[in-house]
Design a protein around this motif. Structure first.
Motif, PDB file in Angstrom:
ATOM      1  N   THR A 155       0.733  -1.318   0.062  1.00  0.00           N
ATOM      2  CA  THR A 155      -0.031  -0.138   0.050  1.00  0.00           C
ATOM      3  C   THR A 155       0.796   1.044   0.068  1.00  0.00           C
ATOM      4  OG1 THR A 155      -1.838  -1.171   1.435  1.00  0.00           O
ATOM      5  CG2 THR A 155      -1.684   1.161   1.402  1.00  0.00           C
ATOM      6  N   LEU A 156       1.851   1.128   0.956  1.00  0.00           N
ATOM      7  CA  LEU A 156       2.859   2.514   0.989  1.00  0.00           C
ATOM      8  C   LEU A 156       3.866   2.713  -0.205  1.00  0.00           C
ATOM      9  CD1 LEU A 156       4.121   1.810   4.517  1.00  0.00           C
ATOM     10  CD2 LEU A 156       2.679   3.927   3.914  1.00  0.00           C
ATOM     11  N   LEU A 157       4.049   1.553  -1.119  1.00  0.00           N
ATOM     12  CA  LEU A 157       4.788   1.775  -2.181  1.00  0.00           C
ATOM     13  C   LEU A 157       3.969   1.832  -3.443  1.00  0.00           C
ATOM     14  CD1 LEU A 157       7.466  -0.968  -1.474  1.00  0.00           C
ATOM     15  CD2 LEU A 157       7.798   1.396  -1.643  1.00  0.00           C
ATOM     16  N   LEU A 158       2.916   1.582  -3.444  1.00  0.00           N
ATOM     17  CA  LEU A 158       1.847   1.642  -4.581  1.00  0.00           C
ATOM     18  C   LEU A 158       1.973   2.986  -5.388  1.00  0.00           C
ATOM     19  CD1 LEU A 158       0.018   0.018  -6.345  1.00  0.00           C
ATOM     20  CD2 LEU A 158      -1.946   0.740  -4.962  1.00  0.00           C
ATOM     21  N   PRO A 159       1.969   4.139  -4.830  1.00  0.00           N
ATOM     22  CA  PRO A 159       1.892   5.318  -5.691  1.00  0.00           C
ATOM     23  C   PRO A 159       3.519   5.409  -6.358  1.00  0.00           C
ATOM     24  CG  PRO A 159       1.273   5.849  -3.290  1.00  0.00           C
ATOM     25  CD  PRO A 159       1.809   4.319  -3.483  1.00  0.00           C
ATOM     26  N   PHE A 160       4.546   4.881  -5.647  1.00  0.00           N
ATOM     27  CA  PHE A 160       5.761   4.995  -6.390  1.00  0.00           C
ATOM     28  C   PHE A 160       5.731   4.029  -7.548  1.00  0.00           C
ATOM     29  CE2 PHE A 160       6.121   6.306  -2.141  1.00  0.00           C
ATOM     30  CZ  PHE A 160       7.303   7.287  -2.143  1.00  0.00           C
ATOM     31  N   MET A 161       5.360   2.893  -7.530  1.00  0.00           N
ATOM     32  CA  MET A 161       5.117   1.735  -8.490  1.00  0.00           C
ATOM     33  C   MET A 161       4.268   2.371  -9.515  1.00  0.00           C
ATOM     34  SD  MET A 161       4.443  -1.589  -5.852  1.00  0.00           S
ATOM     35  CE  MET A 161       4.094  -2.368  -7.191  1.00  0.00           C
ATOM     36  N   ALA A 162       3.271   3.009  -9.344  1.00  0.00           N
ATOM     37  CA  ALA A 162       2.150   3.556 -10.333  1.00  0.00           C
ATOM     38  C   ALA A 162       2.859   4.640 -11.210  1.00  0.00           C
ATOM     39  CB  ALA A 162       0.915   4.054  -9.744  1.00  0.00           C
ATOM     40  N   LEU A 163       3.461   5.601 -10.377  1.00  0.00           N
ATOM     41  CA  LEU A 163       4.074   6.813 -10.911  1.00  0.00           C
ATOM     42  C   LEU A 163       5.413   6.152 -11.992  1.00  0.00           C
ATOM     43  CD1 LEU A 163       3.662   9.410  -8.300  1.00  0.00           C
ATOM     44  CD2 LEU A 163       2.453   9.293 -10.662  1.00  0.00           C
ATOM     45  N   SER A 164       6.038   5.150 -11.566  1.00  0.00           N
ATOM     46  CA  SER A 164       7.362   4.675 -12.158  1.00  0.00           C
ATOM     47  C   SER A 164       7.206   4.473 -13.473  1.00  0.00           C
ATOM     48  CB  SER A 164       8.017   3.807 -11.337  1.00  0.00           C
ATOM     49  OG  SER A 164       7.332   2.561 -11.609  1.00  0.00           O
ATOM     50  N   GLY A 165       5.902   4.028 -13.894  1.00  0.00           N
ATOM     51  CA  GLY A 165       5.794   3.397 -15.291  1.00  0.00           C
ATOM     52  C   GLY A 165       6.332   2.080 -15.584  1.00  0.00           C
ATOM     53  N   LEU A 166       6.891   1.429 -14.427  1.00  0.00           N
ATOM     54  CA  LEU A 166       7.599   0.140 -14.484  1.00  0.00           C
ATOM     55  C   LEU A 166       6.335  -0.863 -14.439  1.00  0.00           C
ATOM     56  CD1 LEU A 166      10.488   0.709 -12.113  1.00  0.00           C
ATOM     57  CD2 LEU A 166      10.752   0.577 -14.614  1.00  0.00           C
ATOM     58  N   PHE A 167       5.382  -0.844 -14.145  1.00  0.00           N
ATOM     59  CA  PHE A 167       4.006  -1.546 -13.958  1.00  0.00           C
ATOM     60  C   PHE A 167       2.915  -1.265 -14.936  1.00  0.00           C
ATOM     61  CE2 PHE A 167       6.696  -1.217 -10.200  1.00  0.00           C
ATOM     62  CZ  PHE A 167       6.986  -2.416  -9.850  1.00  0.00           C
TER      63      PHE A 167
END
Length: 213
Positions: A144-156
């Protein structure tokens, strides 16, 4: 109304420019992260649940050993990287928000096409370096905490949940503006143990009455 404190720079402009010149030079592997991605990578290492040896993260960052001009340049560049990471630790430890190397707005562009996406991608590269440590104790909360970083990274971007999470442009902009606070939240989650409740004082038992004989 209290004034919002200004984000804390992790390196001064001259140091950032010098590091940028080196990372853009032909002395590093073409797959090396740029300055913005490197900044995200080192902030992730500052937050990481356990320390990673410099030889490990330096090798990962540069995809090998750069062609340093001499030992002095090697010490200088690696010293700047360590300084950025340590300054991030010190700022977050004091509850300060780190200054990120980009404007906190997308300007109508997709996150992965901006420095914001590059920074988040670099941050996630730092997470991948020791992924087990980030997820082993509380996988659901960590995700949950990492989801914003994952989403904005474009890697996923191929993950079905990502498009739903990012939602519309306004949602993306909200996430971007929250990145410094989210970074501090992650640090507090991984590096600052929750306070243990103080034990309640033991109640004295009433003195027993003597039995009459």
């Amino acid at each position: 109304m209290a004034e919002t404190s200004q984000p804390t720079p992790l390196l001064d402009d001259d140091a950032l420019d010098h590091l940028d010149d080196f990372l853009e030079s032909d002395r590093v592997n073409a797959d090396t992260l740029d300055l913005v991605g490197t900044h995200g990578f080192l902030v992730a290492l500052a937050i990481a649940p356990r320390e990673i040896e410099p030889t490990v993260w330096v090798g990962e960052l540069f995809q090998g050993e750069p062609a340093f001009a001499d030992d002095d340049e090697r010490r200088e560049i690696l010293g700047l990287l360590e300084l950025l990471k340590n300054n991030a630790i010190n700022a977050l430890e004091q509850g300060q928000l780190p200054e990120l190397p980009f404007d906190l707005e997308l300007g109508g562009m997709a996150p992965e096409e901006t420095p914001i996406g590059d920074w988040c991608a670099g941050f996630m590269e730092g997470v991948f370096l020791d992924e087990t440590a980030w997820f082993e104790n509380d996988e659901e909360n960590a995700a949950t905490l990492l989801l914003p970083f994952m989403a904005l990274s474009g890697l996923f971007e191929d993950e079905p949940d990502m498009s739903d999470f990012l939602g519309d442009t306004m949602q993306q902009e909200r996430l971007v503006r929250q990145l410094p606070e989210l970074t501090l939240d992650l640090y507090l989650h991984y590096r600052v143990p929750p306070e243990k409740p103080k034990p309640s004082p033991r109640k004295k038992k009433p003195a027993g009455r003597k039995r009459a004989r």
